[in-house]
Design an enzyme around this catalytic site. Sequence first.
Site, PDB file in Angstrom:
ATOM      1  N   LYS A 116       0.912  -1.072   0.471  1.00 10.19           N
ATOM      2  CA  LYS A 116       0.034  -0.368   0.202  1.00 10.19           C
ATOM      3  C   LYS A 116       0.535   1.077  -0.279  1.00 10.19           C
ATOM      4  O   LYS A 116       0.191   2.070  -0.441  1.00 10.19           O
ATOM      5  CB  LYS A 116      -1.148   0.351   1.246  1.00 10.19           C
ATOM      6  CG  LYS A 116      -1.872  -0.773   1.129  1.00 10.19           C
ATOM      7  CD  LYS A 116      -2.794  -1.174   2.588  1.00 10.19           C
ATOM      8  CE  LYS A 116      -4.086  -1.728   1.844  1.00 10.19           C
ATOM      9  NZ  LYS A 116      -4.069  -2.869   2.051  1.00 10.19           N
ATOM     10  N   GLU A 200      -2.873   6.740   6.930  1.00  9.78           N
ATOM     11  CA  GLU A 200      -3.340   8.029   6.494  1.00  9.78           C
ATOM     12  C   GLU A 200      -4.930   8.754   7.027  1.00  9.78           C
ATOM     13  O   GLU A 200      -5.138   7.757   8.052  1.00  9.78           O
ATOM     14  CB  GLU A 200      -3.274   7.682   4.715  1.00  9.78           C
ATOM     15  CG  GLU A 200      -4.644   5.988   5.558  1.00  9.78           C
ATOM     16  CD  GLU A 200      -4.882   5.463   3.818  1.00  9.78           C
ATOM     17  OE1 GLU A 200      -3.801   6.393   2.736  1.00  9.78           O
ATOM     18  OE2 GLU A 200      -5.978   4.836   3.082  1.00  9.78           O
ATOM     19  N   GLU A 275      -9.618   0.427  -5.877  1.00 12.61           N
ATOM     20  CA  GLU A 275     -10.997   1.340  -5.237  1.00 12.61           C
ATOM     21  C   GLU A 275     -10.173   2.525  -4.210  1.00 12.61           C
ATOM     22  O   GLU A 275      -9.752   2.919  -4.030  1.00 12.61           O
ATOM     23  CB  GLU A 275     -10.583   0.192  -3.480  1.00 12.61           C
ATOM     24  CG  GLU A 275     -10.701  -1.500  -3.539  1.00 12.61           C
ATOM     25  CD  GLU A 275     -11.139  -2.091  -2.417  1.00 12.61           C
ATOM     26  OE1 GLU A 275     -11.118  -1.826  -1.916  1.00 12.61           O
ATOM     27  OE2 GLU A 275     -11.125  -3.686  -2.592  1.00 12.61           O
ATOM     28  N   GLU A 288      -6.826   1.960  -3.119  1.00 11.38           N
ATOM     29  CA  GLU A 288      -6.057   0.682  -2.436  1.00 11.38           C
ATOM     30  C   GLU A 288      -6.587  -0.147  -4.263  1.00 11.38           C
ATOM     31  O   GLU A 288      -7.209   0.377  -4.765  1.00 11.38           O
ATOM     32  CB  GLU A 288      -5.382  -0.586  -1.396  1.00 11.38           C
ATOM     33  CG  GLU A 288      -7.397  -1.227  -1.446  1.00 11.38           C
ATOM     34  CD  GLU A 288      -6.963  -2.067  -0.467  1.00 11.38           C
ATOM     35  OE1 GLU A 288      -6.136  -2.187   0.543  1.00 11.38           O
ATOM     36  OE2 GLU A 288      -8.291  -3.044   0.347  1.00 11.38           O
ATOM     37  N   ASN A 290      -6.462  -4.328  -5.627  1.00  4.85           N
ATOM     38  CA  ASN A 290      -6.493  -5.365  -5.544  1.00  4.85           C
ATOM     39  C   ASN A 290      -6.050  -6.285  -6.622  1.00  4.85           C
ATOM     40  O   ASN A 290      -6.643  -6.248  -7.646  1.00  4.85           O
ATOM     41  CB  ASN A 290      -7.460  -5.777  -4.358  1.00  4.85           C
ATOM     42  CG  ASN A 290      -7.953  -5.614  -3.752  1.00  4.85           C
ATOM     43  OD1 ASN A 290      -7.288  -5.913  -2.877  1.00  4.85           O
ATOM     44  ND2 ASN A 290      -8.893  -4.614  -3.290  1.00  4.85           N
ATOM     45  N   PHE A 348     -22.307  -6.567  15.225  1.00  3.66           N
ATOM     46  CA  PHE A 348     -22.742  -7.036  13.990  1.00  3.66           C
ATOM     47  C   PHE A 348     -22.091  -7.949  13.581  1.00  3.66           C
ATOM     48  O   PHE A 348     -21.386  -8.778  11.925  1.00  3.66           O
ATOM     49  CB  PHE A 348     -22.171  -5.658  12.970  1.00  3.66           C
ATOM     50  CG  PHE A 348     -23.216  -4.120  13.251  1.00  3.66           C
ATOM     51  CD1 PHE A 348     -23.799  -4.040  13.356  1.00  3.66           C
ATOM     52  CD2 PHE A 348     -22.483  -3.197  13.815  1.00  3.66           C
ATOM     53  CE1 PHE A 348     -24.719  -3.019  13.590  1.00  3.66           C
ATOM     54  CE2 PHE A 348     -22.520  -2.306  14.246  1.00  3.66           C
ATOM     55  CZ  PHE A 348     -24.000  -2.426  14.102  1.00  3.66           C
TER      56      PHE A 348
END
Length: 665
Positions: A116, A200, A275, A288, A290, A348
């Site tokens: 990244k 970040e 993304e 990023e 993928n 969740f």
Amino acid sequence: TFEKLLIANRGEIACRVIKTCKKMGIKTVAIHSDVDANAVHVKMADEAVCVGPAPTSKSYLNMDAIMEVIRKTRAQAVSLNVSICCSFLSSLSLQASEGVTFIGPDTHAIQAMGDKIESKLLAKNAKVNTIPGFDGVVKDADEAVRIAREIGYPVMIKASAGGGGKGMRIAWDDEETREGFRFSSQEAASSFGDDRLLIEKFIDNPRHIEIQILADKHGNALWLNERECSIQRRNQKVVEEAPSTFLDPETRRAMGEQAVALAKAVKYSSAGTVEFLVDSNRNFYFLEMNTRLQVEHPVTECITGLDLVQEMIRVAKGYPLRHKQADIPINGWAVECRVYAEDPYKSFGLPSIGKLSQYQEPLHVPSVRVDSGIQQGSDISIYYDPMISKLITYGSNRAEALKRMEEALDNYVIRGVAHNISLLREVIVHPRFVQGDISTKFLPEVYPDGFKGHKLTDLERRQLLATAASLYVAEQLRSQRFLGTPRIPIAQSKRSSWELSVHLGDGIYPVAVSKDGSSFSVEVDGMKLNVTSEWNLASPLLSVTIDGTQRTIQRISRNASGETSIQFLGTVYKLQILTKVAAELSKYMPEKAAEDTSSILRSPMPGTVVAVSVKPGDMVSEGQEICVIEAMKMQNSMIAAKTGKVSHLRSLKTICNLSNRIEFK
């Protein structure tokens, strides 16, 4: 194309690749761990080889074992779990002389985009919008705090080599930054073998929208429209759809062109995903890239008509792309729900393990696709991701796709493990979601106190009570007969009405039921409802019509004391149905006292104990960390429920289960 392809992966994605290989006439080789010997992908493949024990580091990420399988089976190509990444590809390059081809981008692209830190620098150079932050490697927690203060809270701490929500933490202050650094580095090392982190700026309340790209080895690259992935928990996607309700054609084109520019900058050749985070003004920032086939790729396949696995195999063989940018359509709408073995009522989604005692996919519902790697009898273990399947529905428009998803979720039968069907159904019918008013904070904003299941309206409560009472009576009538004839011929029953007491939640409701042919007339709250069904009590699914409204219900369990669990509108409700006489007598039955667990810290899930922060005799405060449990690739901090003194640790072994506990006074 290729004669034989080895798939270095498991679960639904391995099954997905095998399906396309069969269509293309390519033989497949599956690898598996010892606990996956009877997995679906193993049965589907033409050949299968065990590569080690259950932990992924010793099996699916065991480079030496996988290389040996490639040599042994003489596979010409390999499709692998990109977590193996560059070190595997370095080994694979040694096999180039033997004609082994990797289905995916080359080593350089995976190294560049898999890191990244490097990917962000490359994105800047390619004129791609990026998020403000620190572009180097964070050395320790102290440096993380210093950098976070410079950037300004909140910040996102994430693994440089990470993905899938692993190794990611949001920090709002110094304390959370230190804790986030520790957990993120540990998760990153465990999941990716690389504990490097970056920090970040955290963009608060954004949308998560990604662009699917496809590129070949001849310099051609396409963007295949976007996917909306904003419904998330713990930075992991839960519901995805294509296209997005939010993007206009200009923004879509701009995002697509930047995604293609980045792909060309690293000479990318395969399917991949770029993304972005998108704010309320449609400003977008690179998140990023993928370098693999994403979990949510089916929604793109639905609206474009492309088989992305087939395109990846063609590109790997050296063929140019068959399509131009103008050929890529947006036909209809597709929605994907990730069905997990999780308890949605706990954060969740607390992972659940167990055996699928009953499993039935809703493939009889029109325009439904299910990508899964399990079947009835499969085990959901602590070693792997808890995903059961990807449930995809397609429609000519969004409303149609969502309606089919609602029907598909109601018709999905899963027994033996907890699952998140109730959460998924509530999300897709929520007014905010239906209107497209979503962001990555959707779940905590809509359910600030946690998910509690569907809240019944008065009409829905009456429908549930009437259905449960009718089901009870239908079962009583069936129990009086054997093979279609009365059990006691001389004792013919002429009974046609029943007075019942139904306990639901905090209320007890008198219900009167009378039989009229195959229908029941049920009186609840002074109102009469007509309930009709075929009453096939052996089926896991029961279609019931209540005053003209069709509902699909599932009876999950029942016992002799009248207690029953019914899945209604996605949520499982516990009821107790008694005759009027039994209800009057039940008040004399003693109730079992609830166990006091305030002095016990129990692991909420099986997993691996990676750290213990206390010892017998230590004083602990409420909220203090006691230990850390790793389960299904995620680390969870277990904290004390109250202030006290640790008296002893029981059965705290490397692998813990539900009975493991720490007691304190």
